[in-house]
Design an enzyme around this catalytic site. Structure first.
Site, PDB file in Angstrom:
ATOM      1  N   ASP A 209       0.329  -1.573  -0.141  1.00 30.45           N
ATOM      2  CA  ASP A 209      -0.062  -0.043   0.107  1.00 30.45           C
ATOM      3  C   ASP A 209       0.701   1.376   0.375  1.00 30.45           C
ATOM      4  O   ASP A 209       2.200   1.338   0.836  1.00 30.45           O
ATOM      5  CB  ASP A 209      -0.608   0.344   1.330  1.00 30.45           C
ATOM      6  N   GLU A 270       1.707  -0.566  -4.638  1.00 30.32           N
ATOM      7  CA  GLU A 270       0.597   0.811  -5.093  1.00 30.32           C
ATOM      8  C   GLU A 270       1.320   1.493  -5.655  1.00 30.32           C
ATOM      9  O   GLU A 270       1.851   2.470  -4.389  1.00 30.32           O
ATOM     10  CB  GLU A 270      -0.309   0.663  -4.054  1.00 30.32           C
TER      11      GLU A 270
HETATM   12  C1  NOJ Z   1      -4.685   2.992  -0.612  1.00 28.13           C
HETATM   13  C2  NOJ Z   1      -5.300   1.909  -0.723  1.00 28.13           C
HETATM   14  O1  NOJ Z   1      -5.842   1.598  -1.722  1.00 28.13           O
HETATM   15  C3  NOJ Z   1      -6.547   2.655   0.266  1.00 28.13           C
HETATM   16  O2  NOJ Z   1      -7.996   1.914  -0.043  1.00 28.13           O
HETATM   17  C4  NOJ Z   1      -5.947   3.214   0.540  1.00 28.13           C
HETATM   18  O3  NOJ Z   1      -7.357   4.284   2.147  1.00 28.13           O
HETATM   19  C5  NOJ Z   1      -4.981   4.463   0.960  1.00 28.13           C
HETATM   20  N1  NOJ Z   1      -3.919   3.348   0.306  1.00 28.13           N
HETATM   21  C6  NOJ Z   1      -4.320   4.783   2.303  1.00 28.13           C
HETATM   22  O4  NOJ Z   1      -4.133   3.471   2.307  1.00 28.13           O
END
Ligand code: NOJ
Length: 550
Positions: A209, A270
């Site tokens: 993440d 991500e």
């Molecule tokens: C990316 C995640 O996919 C999202 O759902 C989340 O709110 C943020 N990162 C913060 O962790």
């Protein structure tokens, strides 16, 4: 399970948004037992792995992306023992398991953050997070002008033990998600231990993440433009918190951890970056393995735009030897059926909420069918976000009092947030909960009655359904030697048509123009996203052609 050494290089990975996938205990929220029950469905769909959104103990201020304990499963979702059983069961169905790891921030209820609050200014406990004095004569202005991704400021001031206003702490997301200080060796040590904890339990990798956000500029400068949440206006690597070069030191050591385990464990980043070559830096041979291709997701339904993204992605990834990882939807963006169903603002900024303009879901579904054939024909692997195989659109009329995404309140109720793509799946039956949970279950977000037409049960066996198209596409992609990892070449085609060739003997033609396009010479139509008109490919349709004798 196949022992192919690099399964992740061309895998189809299904995103299980655990809250909304399947609810075995009827509390309205999906759970690990629900995932286990549906493993045969996932096997028959033909996916190689599942990415499971955070299942850790969490107060759920941001749907689990606020982790209180990285080594325990939230009772809403099950137990650690059930997570372990899921890994074993999934493997027995030939499916790998990739949990989500949230290293940029913890929950404000994490033991470290509670200790930091209790220990006070200047304490070693506060060093694990980002605490700073405020600006202005009384320190009542935040240390920088940074904004939270969910709206409002990125700093919250704490009240110290003596009752007086004290230091500020950083949270790039909700105040319940304090950012960790990755310059602190204990932070790095803890996350390596967490990786090992789960690798020891057999997981096949992690989705990382906010992989582009862990390292901050130690000078903590203001951002140039508070209204721009991206790093697009900065020279590469110079934004105060996005995509800084030092972040790769972290991933180099994680790669060593992953490589120390048998079985080809993998990381997917991500990382929202401003250019493909910046994304490629995350997937160098000593870094993470793959990164979501968000440029593909952000591209409009436009042949030139998609071709540009495909070319730039494949070129920059080839330079580092990494495969591409295509993605059309996830739990943070408007479902692509709805994005593609808007002629006013398709793609681009339309991935954020709320989308504007009238939506034509029939058009959107037709394009989504074509997009699947295009995506599955490209070199590399791709992700399927749960429900896209059912052709679900964004639920844009959720009642205000049902909304749970922190964005809604943080934006002063101006941005409805991401709940519309997170509505629990319809499995069967004619009314909610549509088999999501036992009869009588009230799903945590209400399902639209129209979803009666989109249940798994209803679509199964209907050759024209989205679900059967996904099943056929994934099955064929597995069988065809031309598909998966490798190279592709464009074939000449008129404006608005994308034709690509893979060897041996495969062509995918996608018609994004307004006019029917004559099919090129071929021996066999392998698969089409919609009816072909004589020898022509109608608009918003894609086809896979076999060229066995050419
Ligand atoms: C990316 C995640 O996919 C999202 O759902 C989340 O709110 C943020 N990162 C913060 O962790």
């Amino acid at each position: 399970m196949s022992e192919h050494p690099s399964w992740w290089r061309d895998a189809v990975i299904y995103q299980v948004y655990v809250r909304s996938f399947a609810d075995a205990d009827g509390d309205g929220m999906g759970d690990i037992a629900g995932i286990r029950e549906k493993l045969p469905y996932l096997r028959d769909l033909g996916v190689d792995a599942i990415w499971v959104n955070p299942w850790y103990v969490s107060p759920q201020a941001d749907a689990g992306y606020d982790v209180e304990d990285y080594r325990a499963v939230d009772p809403r979702f099950g137990t650690l023992a059930e997570a372990e059983k899921l890994v074993v069961d999934a493997h027995s169905h030939g499916i790998r398991v990739v949990p989500d790891l949230v290293p940029n921030h913890t929950s404000d209820r994490h033991a470290w953050f509670r200790a930091a609050l209790a220990a006070g200014p200047g304490s070693p406990e506060r060093q694990r997070y980002v605490f700073r004095s405020g600006r202005g004569p009384d320190g009542d202005e935040p240390p920088t002008n940074w904004r939270s991704m969910f709206g409002g400021g990125a700093w919250t001031r704490v009240t110290e033990d003596d009752g007086a206003p004290g230091e500020w702490y950083l949270h790039l997301f909700a105040p319940e998600q304090p950012d960790l200080n990755w310059a602190h060796p204990e932070v790095a040590g803890e996350f390596e231990a967490v990786l090992r904890f789960w690798f020891d339990r057999g997981v096949d990798g992690f989705r990382i993440d906010v992989a582009h956000g862990l390292v901050k500029d130690p000078a903590y400068p203001d951002v140039a433009d508070v209204d721009d949440p991206t790093d697009a206006a900065y020279a590469p690597g110079t934004h105060p918190f996005w995509d800084r070069d030092d972040v790769h030191d972290i991933y180099r050591s994680w790669r060593r951890v992953a490589d120390s385990y048998p079985g080809d464990r993998t990381f997917v980043a991500e990382a929202w970056t401003s250019a493909p070559d910046r994304m490629a830096r995350y997937v160098r041979p000593d870094g993470l393995h793959t990164a979501f291709n968000f440029d593909f997701l952000r591209a409009e339904w436009d042949a030139a735009a998609l071709r540009r993204v495909i070319d730039r992605t494949t070129a920059s990834l080839q330079r580092v030897g990494a495969p591409a990882t295509w993605v059309l939807s996830n739990h943070d963006v408007v479902r692509h059926v709805s994005r593609y169903g808007r002629t006013s603002s398709v793609g681009g900024e339309n991935i954020v909420h709320p989308p504007d303009g009238a939506v034509d879901l029939v058009l959107g579904r037709g394009r989504a069918r074509a997009a699947l054939l295009l995506e599955a024909a490209l070199p590399g692997g791709f992700y399927v976000y749960q429900g896209e195989e059912l052709g679900l659109g964004e639920v844009e009329d959720l009642p205000d009092d049902a909304l749970q995404d922190p964005t809604w309140e943080r934006s002063g109720r101006t941005d409805r947030g991401r709940d519309g793509c997170r509505v629990p799946l319809p499995w069967s039956g004619v009314s909610p909960p549509f088999g999501f949970g036992p009869e009588g279950t009230t799903p945590w977000l209400p399902q639209p009655p129209e979803w009666v037409a989109f249940t798994v049960q209803r679509q199964t066996g209907d050759p024209d359904s989205m679900l059967e198209l996904y099943r056929a596409t994934l099955a064929l992609r597995r069988r065809l030697p031309a598909l998966g990892e490798g190279v592709m070449a464009w074939v000449d085609a008129p404006e608005g048509v994308l034709a690509l060739r893979r060897e041996p003997g495969f062509v995918c033609v996608t018609n994004l123009s307004d006019a029917a396009h004559p099919l090129p010479a071929h021996d066999e139509v392998l698969l089409a996203s919609g009816p072909l008109e004589g020898g022509s490919l109608p608009p918003d349709t894609a086809v896979w052609l076999g060229l066995c004798r050419r």
